[in-house]
Scaffold this active site. Sequence first.
Site, short mmCIF file in Angstrom:
data_model
loop_
_atom_site.label_atom_id
_atom_site.label_comp_id
_atom_site.label_asym_id
_atom_site.label_seq_id
_atom_site.Cartn_x
_atom_site.Cartn_y
_atom_site.Cartn_z
N GLY A 1 0.79 -1.22 0.00
CA GLY A 1 0.00 0.00 0.00
C GLY A 1 0.82 1.27 0.00
CG HIS A 2 4.08 3.85 1.85
ND1 HIS A 2 5.39 4.20 1.67
CD2 HIS A 2 3.48 4.93 2.38
CE1 HIS A 2 5.59 5.43 2.09
NE2 HIS A 2 4.43 5.90 2.53
CG PHE A 3 3.10 5.25 -2.49
CD1 PHE A 3 1.97 5.72 -1.85
CD2 PHE A 3 4.33 5.80 -2.16
CE1 PHE A 3 2.06 6.76 -0.92
CE2 PHE A 3 4.42 6.82 -1.23
CZ PHE A 3 3.30 7.31 -0.61
#
EC number: 4.2.1.59
Length: 140
Positions: free
Chosen positions: A47-49
């Site tokens: 999720g990052h990224f």
Amino acid sequence: MLTTKEIMDIIPHRHPFLLVDKIEELVPGVKAVGYKCVTYNEPYFAGHFPQEPVMPGVLQIEACAQVGAVAILSIEANKGKTAYFGGINSARFRQKVVPGDTLKLECEIVKQKGPLGIGKATASVDGKVVMNAELTFMIG
């Protein structure tokens, strides 16, 4: 040199939050130097990224804090205790940390009075500083 297993004998962190792979240098109560091999399989990269994976700066600080915890908890009087964050000051992020990087983590204990102390933390990749901060810790 301390292995991952030996690090886990000193600090309570475990996967996926153990952010130090090995300790190269250790002067108990004074300083430690360790490494984190950053791989694409780190859970935070999902999720990052997703299109451009970057290691979060707060995890770079946490990795340095874990190295500092190894230094301070290696003192006989602190064995079996936990080092908690008391504060983060003057944090600066100078470049991205990405999969494939080997993060060199350094923490020097510059002040300690009773259970409180301050560590000077630096993270670097290929000799370039990527993060530095002053970390306050409490031994509990």
